[in-house]
Design an enzyme around this catalytic site. Sequence first.
Site, PDB file in Angstrom:
ATOM      1  N   LYS A 145       0.850  -1.192   0.000  1.00 33.49           N
ATOM      2  CA  LYS A 145       0.000   0.000   0.000  1.00 33.49           C
ATOM      3  C   LYS A 145       0.884   1.240   0.000  1.00 33.49           C
ATOM      4  O   LYS A 145       1.775   1.372   0.830  1.00 33.49           O
ATOM      5  CB  LYS A 145      -0.902  -0.003   1.235  1.00 33.49           C
ATOM      6  CG  LYS A 145      -1.867   1.171   1.267  1.00 33.49           C
ATOM      7  CD  LYS A 145      -2.842   1.052   2.413  1.00 33.49           C
ATOM      8  CE  LYS A 145      -2.329   1.642   3.693  1.00 33.49           C
ATOM      9  NZ  LYS A 145      -2.124   3.098   3.671  1.00 33.49           N
ATOM     10  N   ARG A 203       3.102  -0.577  10.706  1.00 32.07           N
ATOM     11  CA  ARG A 203       4.197  -0.561  11.677  1.00 32.07           C
ATOM     12  C   ARG A 203       4.607  -1.911  12.255  1.00 32.07           C
ATOM     13  O   ARG A 203       5.815  -2.129  12.421  1.00 32.07           O
ATOM     14  CB  ARG A 203       3.866   0.448  12.787  1.00 32.07           C
ATOM     15  CG  ARG A 203       3.981   1.886  12.270  1.00 32.07           C
ATOM     16  CD  ARG A 203       3.230   2.861  13.118  1.00 32.07           C
ATOM     17  NE  ARG A 203       1.782   2.697  12.981  1.00 32.07           N
ATOM     18  CZ  ARG A 203       0.881   3.468  13.588  1.00 32.07           C
ATOM     19  NH1 ARG A 203       1.283   4.439  14.380  1.00 32.07           N
ATOM     20  NH2 ARG A 203      -0.410   3.260  13.391  1.00 32.07           N
ATOM     21  N   THR A 225     -11.216   5.409  10.689  1.00 28.28           N
ATOM     22  CA  THR A 225     -11.185   4.749  12.009  1.00 28.28           C
ATOM     23  C   THR A 225     -10.778   5.713  13.122  1.00 28.28           C
ATOM     24  O   THR A 225     -10.921   5.395  14.299  1.00 28.28           O
ATOM     25  CB  THR A 225     -10.232   3.535  12.004  1.00 28.28           C
ATOM     26  OG1 THR A 225      -9.017   3.926  11.371  1.00 28.28           O
ATOM     27  CG2 THR A 225     -10.836   2.371  11.261  1.00 28.28           C
ATOM     28  N   ASP A 231      -3.421   4.255  -1.957  1.00 26.66           N
ATOM     29  CA  ASP A 231      -4.349   4.696  -0.898  1.00 26.66           C
ATOM     30  C   ASP A 231      -4.318   6.216  -0.809  1.00 26.66           C
ATOM     31  O   ASP A 231      -3.735   6.784   0.109  1.00 26.66           O
ATOM     32  CB  ASP A 231      -3.906   4.028   0.416  1.00 26.66           C
ATOM     33  CG  ASP A 231      -4.719   4.468   1.619  1.00 26.66           C
ATOM     34  OD1 ASP A 231      -5.872   4.888   1.456  1.00 26.66           O
ATOM     35  OD2 ASP A 231      -4.175   4.388   2.743  1.00 26.66           O
ATOM     36  N   LEU A 232      -4.944   6.878  -1.794  1.00 27.30           N
ATOM     37  CA  LEU A 232      -4.964   8.348  -1.780  1.00 27.30           C
ATOM     38  C   LEU A 232      -6.356   8.880  -1.454  1.00 27.30           C
ATOM     39  O   LEU A 232      -6.570  10.090  -1.421  1.00 27.30           O
ATOM     40  CB  LEU A 232      -4.446   8.907  -3.118  1.00 27.30           C
ATOM     41  CG  LEU A 232      -2.984   8.574  -3.424  1.00 27.30           C
ATOM     42  CD1 LEU A 232      -2.555   9.181  -4.756  1.00 27.30           C
ATOM     43  CD2 LEU A 232      -2.048   9.041  -2.323  1.00 27.30           C
ATOM     44  N   LYS A 233      -7.307   7.995  -1.243  1.00 25.71           N
ATOM     45  CA  LYS A 233      -8.651   8.377  -0.760  1.00 25.71           C
ATOM     46  C   LYS A 233      -9.191   9.604  -1.487  1.00 25.71           C
ATOM     47  O   LYS A 233      -9.479  10.640  -0.875  1.00 25.71           O
ATOM     48  CB  LYS A 233      -8.613   8.646   0.748  1.00 25.71           C
ATOM     49  CG  LYS A 233      -8.102   7.481   1.579  1.00 25.71           C
ATOM     50  CD  LYS A 233      -8.165   7.806   3.063  1.00 25.71           C
ATOM     51  CE  LYS A 233      -7.628   6.706   3.940  1.00 25.71           C
ATOM     52  NZ  LYS A 233      -6.162   6.507   3.860  1.00 25.71           N
ATOM     53  N   PHE A 234      -9.377   9.464  -2.802  1.00 28.97           N
ATOM     54  CA  PHE A 234      -9.848  10.611  -3.585  1.00 28.97           C
ATOM     55  C   PHE A 234     -11.240  11.058  -3.110  1.00 28.97           C
ATOM     56  O   PHE A 234     -12.122  10.237  -2.853  1.00 28.97           O
ATOM     57  CB  PHE A 234      -9.923  10.245  -5.072  1.00 28.97           C
ATOM     58  CG  PHE A 234      -8.592   9.878  -5.680  1.00 28.97           C
ATOM     59  CD1 PHE A 234      -7.479  10.707  -5.535  1.00 28.97           C
ATOM     60  CD2 PHE A 234      -8.444   8.701  -6.399  1.00 28.97           C
ATOM     61  CE1 PHE A 234      -6.258  10.374  -6.103  1.00 28.97           C
ATOM     62  CE2 PHE A 234      -7.228   8.354  -6.967  1.00 28.97           C
ATOM     63  CZ  PHE A 234      -6.133   9.192  -6.819  1.00 28.97           C
ATOM     64  N   GLN A 259      -3.831   2.908  16.777  1.00 33.29           N
ATOM     65  CA  GLN A 259      -5.023   2.165  16.353  1.00 33.29           C
ATOM     66  C   GLN A 259      -5.847   1.828  17.592  1.00 33.29           C
ATOM     67  O   GLN A 259      -5.323   1.309  18.570  1.00 33.29           O
ATOM     68  CB  GLN A 259      -4.626   0.880  15.617  1.00 33.29           C
ATOM     69  CG  GLN A 259      -3.870   1.102  14.319  1.00 33.29           C
ATOM     70  CD  GLN A 259      -4.769   1.592  13.181  1.00 33.29           C
ATOM     71  OE1 GLN A 259      -5.936   1.921  13.385  1.00 33.29           O
ATOM     72  NE2 GLN A 259      -4.220   1.649  11.985  1.00 33.29           N
ATOM     73  N   THR A 281     -13.057  15.540 -11.442  1.00 23.89           N
ATOM     74  CA  THR A 281     -11.678  15.533 -10.945  1.00 23.89           C
ATOM     75  C   THR A 281     -11.293  14.146 -10.439  1.00 23.89           C
ATOM     76  O   THR A 281     -10.182  13.657 -10.699  1.00 23.89           O
ATOM     77  CB  THR A 281     -11.527  16.592  -9.823  1.00 23.89           C
ATOM     78  OG1 THR A 281     -11.882  17.857 -10.374  1.00 23.89           O
ATOM     79  CG2 THR A 281     -10.114  16.648  -9.280  1.00 23.89           C
ATOM     80  N   ASP A 313     -13.493  14.472  -4.301  1.00 21.58           N
ATOM     81  CA  ASP A 313     -13.533  15.753  -5.018  1.00 21.58           C
ATOM     82  C   ASP A 313     -14.759  15.708  -5.930  1.00 21.58           C
ATOM     83  O   ASP A 313     -15.556  14.768  -5.859  1.00 21.58           O
ATOM     84  CB  ASP A 313     -12.225  15.919  -5.822  1.00 21.58           C
ATOM     85  CG  ASP A 313     -11.827  17.387  -5.993  1.00 21.58           C
ATOM     86  OD1 ASP A 313     -12.719  18.204  -6.297  1.00 21.58           O
ATOM     87  OD2 ASP A 313     -10.634  17.701  -5.848  1.00 21.58           O
ATOM     88  N   ILE A 314     -14.912  16.697  -6.787  1.00 23.40           N
ATOM     89  CA  ILE A 314     -16.036  16.638  -7.727  1.00 23.40           C
ATOM     90  C   ILE A 314     -15.817  15.454  -8.681  1.00 23.40           C
ATOM     91  O   ILE A 314     -14.668  15.037  -8.911  1.00 23.40           O
ATOM     92  CB  ILE A 314     -16.215  17.968  -8.498  1.00 23.40           C
ATOM     93  CG1 ILE A 314     -14.949  18.325  -9.287  1.00 23.40           C
ATOM     94  CG2 ILE A 314     -16.599  19.094  -7.540  1.00 23.40           C
ATOM     95  CD1 ILE A 314     -15.138  19.502 -10.236  1.00 23.40           C
ATOM     96  N   PRO A 315     -16.915  14.888  -9.193  1.00 20.09           N
ATOM     97  CA  PRO A 315     -16.783  13.650  -9.988  1.00 20.09           C
ATOM     98  C   PRO A 315     -15.770  13.735 -11.129  1.00 20.09           C
ATOM     99  O   PRO A 315     -14.983  12.798 -11.329  1.00 20.09           O
ATOM    100  CB  PRO A 315     -18.213  13.442 -10.511  1.00 20.09           C
ATOM    101  CG  PRO A 315     -19.075  14.048  -9.454  1.00 20.09           C
ATOM    102  CD  PRO A 315     -18.323  15.264  -8.964  1.00 20.09           C
TER     103      PRO A 315
HETATM  104  O1  C5P Z   1       0.964   1.002  11.034  1.00 19.59           O
HETATM  105  P1  C5P Z   1      -0.441   0.503  10.886  1.00 19.59           P
HETATM  106  O2  C5P Z   1      -0.559  -1.015  10.833  1.00 19.59           O
HETATM  107  O3  C5P Z   1      -1.397   1.134  11.878  1.00 19.59           O
HETATM  108  O4  C5P Z   1      -0.843   1.020   9.433  1.00 19.59           O
HETATM  109  C1  C5P Z   1      -2.146   0.940   8.932  1.00 19.59           C
HETATM  110  C2  C5P Z   1      -2.195   1.589   7.581  1.00 19.59           C
HETATM  111  O5  C5P Z   1      -3.554   1.600   7.141  1.00 19.59           O
HETATM  112  C3  C5P Z   1      -1.731   3.045   7.564  1.00 19.59           C
HETATM  113  O6  C5P Z   1      -1.149   3.279   6.291  1.00 19.59           O
HETATM  114  C4  C5P Z   1      -2.998   3.834   7.723  1.00 19.59           C
HETATM  115  O7  C5P Z   1      -2.924   5.096   7.118  1.00 19.59           O
HETATM  116  C5  C5P Z   1      -3.986   2.949   6.970  1.00 19.59           C
HETATM  117  N1  C5P Z   1      -5.369   3.106   7.345  1.00 19.59           N
HETATM  118  C6  C5P Z   1      -5.827   2.943   8.640  1.00 19.59           C
HETATM  119  N2  C5P Z   1      -7.150   3.112   8.922  1.00 19.59           N
HETATM  120  C7  C5P Z   1      -8.009   3.425   7.956  1.00 19.59           C
HETATM  121  C8  C5P Z   1      -7.559   3.573   6.629  1.00 19.59           C
HETATM  122  C9  C5P Z   1      -6.216   3.409   6.367  1.00 19.59           C
HETATM  123  O8  C5P Z   1      -5.048   2.633   9.534  1.00 19.59           O
HETATM  124  N3  C5P Z   1      -9.285   3.556   8.234  1.00 19.59           N
END
Ligand code: C5P
Length: 238
Positions: A31, A218, A122, A58-61, A197, A67, A63-65
């Site tokens: 990712k 991590r 989350t 994982d850039l979580k777009f 988390q 774009t 914006d307007i449709p």
């Molecule tokens: O280091 P860790 O295991 O917490 O990494 C989780 C990855 O998942 C990170 O890149 C974090 O940005 C991503 N993420 C998340 N929760 C979300 C969406 C993405 O922890 N709801």
Amino acid sequence: MDQLLVALDVESTAKALALADALHGVVGGFKIGSRLFTSEGPAVVRALVERGDRVFLDLKFHDIPNTVAQAVAAATSLGVWMLNVHASGGTTMMRAARDAAHETALRGGLTAPIVIAVTVLTSMNAESLAETGIAPQSSVLDHVLRLAELTRAAGLDGVVASPQETAVIRRRCGQNFAIVTPGIRGAGVAAPDKDDQQRTMGAREAISAGASYIVVGRPVIAAADPRAAAEEMLRFDC
Ligand code: C5P
């Protein structure tokens, strides 16, 4: 293990590729999030794709449709395997993302990426959702389910969800809906800290709850031996 995706949350292409080398054959993909992409740009995506690695961009777009469609088209041309948008961008935006992925792939002779949506981050709770105008009586889970159903109705492939939401989304949205689950911690990890988390689960436990893919950062990338940490994580359950 194909279902384990490792978050390359590092600052440089060199570190990302070194991790990818160390984890090759043990994990199902990598990712790339906003930190690495903003520092290093699309070159790091191309480098991994050219090596045959599956990349979840994982850039979580959101914006307007039009774009979002253009951003999704660009990501599809890079050859990413999976990408995401925010479900709160609405049906028209999500359909634009899906259509752009399919049309760009068709034109380029590529496989269309899996397009998923983030429901509720989350890091949000009922209080922070209420601040954004979501009715205070609506629980986080209610809102997650509403957005998961909106995502499915828009024709997207799945959602990102916390481990606690996985089982109920699986029941509600069916077997063919992809559920990608971060927040994985637990047995087998040398230092089982939760970091930031809040709602965590072990890798195998999350898959048993219905996750199609788990995202781990991590516990793997900060380990002294990332490959061993990934292998251990899959060997044990919580
Ligand atoms: O280091 P860790 O295991 O917490 O990494 C989780 C990855 O998942 C990170 O890149 C974090 O940005 C991503 N993420 C998340 N929760 C979300 C969406 C993405 O922890 N709801």
